[in-house]
Write a protein that holds these residues in place. Structure first.
Motif, short mmCIF file in Angstrom:
data_model
loop_
_atom_site.label_atom_id
_atom_site.label_comp_id
_atom_site.label_asym_id
_atom_site.label_seq_id
_atom_site.Cartn_x
_atom_site.Cartn_y
_atom_site.Cartn_z
N ALA A 183 0.84 -1.22 0.00
CA ALA A 183 0.00 0.00 0.00
C ALA A 183 0.87 1.26 0.00
CB ALA A 183 -0.94 -0.02 1.21
N ARG A 184 1.94 1.25 0.78
CA ARG A 184 2.82 2.42 0.82
C ARG A 184 3.53 2.62 -0.52
NH1 ARG A 184 3.45 0.34 6.01
NH2 ARG A 184 5.34 -0.82 5.45
N LYS A 185 3.97 1.53 -1.12
CA LYS A 185 4.64 1.62 -2.42
C LYS A 185 3.73 2.25 -3.48
CE LYS A 185 8.14 -2.08 -2.63
NZ LYS A 185 9.21 -1.41 -3.40
N LEU A 186 2.47 1.85 -3.46
CA LEU A 186 1.52 2.30 -4.47
C LEU A 186 0.76 3.57 -4.06
CD1 LEU A 186 0.03 -1.16 -5.56
CD2 LEU A 186 1.82 0.17 -6.67
N ARG A 187 1.02 4.03 -2.83
CA ARG A 187 0.32 5.19 -2.28
C ARG A 187 -1.19 4.98 -2.30
NH1 ARG A 187 3.83 10.37 -4.67
NH2 ARG A 187 5.83 9.69 -3.81
N ARG A 188 -1.57 3.80 -1.82
CA ARG A 188 -2.98 3.43 -1.72
C ARG A 188 -3.31 3.12 -0.27
NH1 ARG A 188 -4.26 1.63 -7.10
NH2 ARG A 188 -6.40 1.29 -6.42
N ARG A 189 -4.59 3.11 0.05
CA ARG A 189 -5.02 2.67 1.39
C ARG A 189 -4.90 1.15 1.47
NH1 ARG A 189 -9.80 5.03 0.21
NH2 ARG A 189 -10.85 3.11 0.86
N GLN A 190 -4.48 0.67 2.62
CA GLN A 190 -4.30 -0.77 2.76
C GLN A 190 -5.62 -1.51 2.63
OE1 GLN A 190 -1.73 -1.99 5.96
NE2 GLN A 190 -2.61 -4.04 6.08
N ASP A 191 -6.72 -0.89 3.07
CA ASP A 191 -8.00 -1.58 3.01
C ASP A 191 -8.55 -1.69 1.59
OD1 ASP A 191 -8.87 1.00 2.52
OD2 ASP A 191 -10.01 1.20 4.38
N GLU A 192 -7.88 -1.10 0.61
CA GLU A 192 -8.26 -1.29 -0.79
C GLU A 192 -7.77 -2.64 -1.33
OE1 GLU A 192 -7.62 1.96 -3.58
OE2 GLU A 192 -7.20 3.28 -1.89
N ILE A 193 -6.80 -3.23 -0.68
CA ILE A 193 -6.21 -4.48 -1.16
C ILE A 193 -7.06 -5.65 -0.69
CG2 ILE A 193 -4.15 -5.92 -1.19
CD1 ILE A 193 -2.51 -3.42 -0.59
N GLY A 194 -7.58 -6.42 -1.64
CA GLY A 194 -8.40 -7.57 -1.30
C GLY A 194 -7.56 -8.81 -1.10
N TYR A 195 -7.88 -9.59 -0.07
CA TYR A 195 -7.15 -10.83 0.20
C TYR A 195 -8.09 -11.82 0.89
CZ TYR A 195 -6.78 -9.23 5.04
OH TYR A 195 -7.08 -8.81 6.32
N GLY A 196 -7.68 -13.08 0.92
CA GLY A 196 -8.56 -14.11 1.45
C GLY A 196 -8.31 -14.50 2.88
N GLY A 197 -7.07 -14.42 3.33
CA GLY A 197 -6.78 -14.86 4.69
C GLY A 197 -5.36 -14.49 5.08
N LEU A 198 -5.09 -14.56 6.38
CA LEU A 198 -3.76 -14.29 6.91
C LEU A 198 -2.95 -15.59 6.92
CD1 LEU A 198 -4.76 -12.03 9.93
CD2 LEU A 198 -4.09 -11.31 7.63
N LYS A 199 -1.75 -15.56 6.39
CA LYS A 199 -0.89 -16.75 6.33
C LYS A 199 0.20 -16.67 7.39
CE LYS A 199 -3.28 -17.82 2.73
NZ LYS A 199 -4.50 -18.62 2.93
N ASP A 200 0.70 -17.84 7.78
CA ASP A 200 1.75 -17.91 8.79
C ASP A 200 2.93 -17.02 8.43
OD1 ASP A 200 0.28 -20.64 8.79
OD2 ASP A 200 1.28 -20.57 10.72
N ARG A 201 3.52 -16.43 9.44
CA ARG A 201 4.71 -15.63 9.21
C ARG A 201 5.91 -16.53 8.92
NH1 ARG A 201 8.77 -12.81 13.45
NH2 ARG A 201 10.31 -12.25 11.89
N HIS A 202 6.16 -17.50 9.78
CA HIS A 202 7.37 -18.33 9.65
C HIS A 202 7.11 -19.42 8.61
CE1 HIS A 202 9.17 -16.27 13.04
NE2 HIS A 202 8.08 -16.50 13.75
N ALA A 203 7.00 -19.00 7.37
CA ALA A 203 6.62 -19.91 6.29
C ALA A 203 6.94 -19.28 4.96
CB ALA A 203 5.13 -20.23 6.38
#
Length: 389
Positions: A46-66
């Protein structure tokens, strides 16, 4: 014996009902990330594209250590790949509607367990039992990152009317983001609470800064702390509510299984114990395979025998009835849906190999698919009969 020695030991491929359509207002991407949280990567994009983070659609949170692969969409996003430290965003094409949790079907896992002591015959026996009888569909520890400190649930404190305690827990002991990123902020709050003015510049997000500014501008009181909840990120509030519901649901399912007098064993986890059954009679298999228990919510319609289980668990939490599982905080609501009591991992296989990182030891590589909302680590806890790796 352990998992996640390196991120490549835990690989996740998201499976979703989405594919390039050739046209549409949304750009579809495949996000690959390594050793990072989904939220932190989406924030960087979002910061790279200068967009709001809530504009980005996603399905779920994935594990960090993966190492994980998942789909994201951006309205009118760039038709090119993007890169950052630890992540790549591969452009796939255009779609007419955004990626969301509703489009998520599940995840395919490839998990390496290192320094395995069990024999191939022993592992085969446990794997076959899981294939035949399934396993309880508990929420595993990843769901409870906001209470890893062991001091309780912010949502429970809000239900009980302890608004200052709830705010303290969600700001100081929990985090919407990766813990190391917010460590200085949380330590400052811990030292100075409720006098938080000196922590303003450390706030990791705009909403946390606005909340602290509100607390600085108003005299500490129950009313002040309750009003401050209106400044909390809406998605974070829902996550806190769902984490508490998930814990309650685990306890309800455990009691349900224990009352069936099944041959079982227990393994510890962050918030108590999981009860796993050894095997099931044909009648029990039929019953549990079709059983769906709704997440606790104040307006549930339940049969009397099931309602007893829910109210027993809530009473132990200091909440006198299911109808009292509510808060006076806007947005902190306990939404419900039916959750399968038992899951059957699809395509479950394993291979026992030489462990290249530990000469003379064995590693087991497991592959299986789980529907959305189910936890891969839970399958391993059932197979190896242990709570921690």
């Amino acid at each position: 014996m352990h998992i996640k020695e390196i991120p490549e030991d835990f690989i996740v491929y998201e499976v979703a009902d989405i594919h390039p359509e050739g046209q549409g207002n949304y750009a579809l991407y495949r996000l690959k990330k390594r050793d990072l949280t989904t939220w932190d990567v989406l924030g960087e994009i979002a910061r790279k594209l200068r967009r709001r983070q809530d504009e980005i659609g996603y399905g779920g949170l994935k594990d960090r250590h993966a190492v994980s692969y998942q789909f994201v969409t951006i309205p009118q996003g760039p038709k090119k790949d993007l890169h950052g430290e630890g992540w790549t965003l591969e452009y796939l094409g255009k779609v007419s509607s955004p990626m969301s949790k509703a489009r998520l079907q599940g995840n395919l896992f490839e998990i390496t367990v290192r320094e395995v002591e069990a024999s191939e015959e022993e592992l085969s026996q446990e794997v076959e039992a899981v294939k035949r009888f399934g396993l309880p569909n508990y929420f595993d520890e990843q769901r409870f990152g906001s209470v890893r400190h062991g001091q309780g649930f912010a949502a429970r404190e809000a239900v009980l009317g302890n608004y200052e305690r709830a705010l303290y827990l969600l700001l100081v002991e929990g985090s919407q983001y990766e813990y190391r990123r917010t460590e200085k902020f949380r330590e400052c709050l811990r030292r100075n609470w409720p006098k938080v003015e000196s922590c303003l510049e450390l706030a990791p997000s705009p909403w946390e800064r606005r909340l602290l500014e509100f607390l600085v501008a108003h005299k500490p009181s129950k009313r002040t702390f309750k009003r401050a909840f209106a400044l909390i990120d809406a998605e974070y509030l829902l996550m806190l509510a769902h984490a508490y519901q998930a814990y309650l649901w685990n306890e309800i399912l455990r009691r349900y299984l224990n009352r069936r007098n099944l041959d079982h064993f227990t393994v510890p986890y962050l918030l108590g114990e999981f009860a796993f059954y050894e095997k099931l009679s044909p009648e029990a298999l039929e019953e549990l395979s079709s059983l769906r228990l709704p997440l606790p919510s104040p307006r549930l319609k339940l049969t009397p025998d099931v309602r007893i289980l829910y109210e027993e668990v809530l009473t132990r939490e200091g909440i006198p009835a299911l109808s009292k599982l509510r808060t006076l905080v806007k947005g902190l609501v306990f939404k419900t849906y039916p959750r399968e009591a038992v899951i059957f991992p699809e395509g479950l296989t394993f291979s026992l190999q030489e462990d290249e990182r530990h000469p003379g030891k064995k590693k087991a590589v497991f592959r299986y698919f789980l529907p959305k909302g189910s936890y891969a680590t839970l399958v391993l806890k059932r197979i190896f009969r242990r709570g921690y790796f």
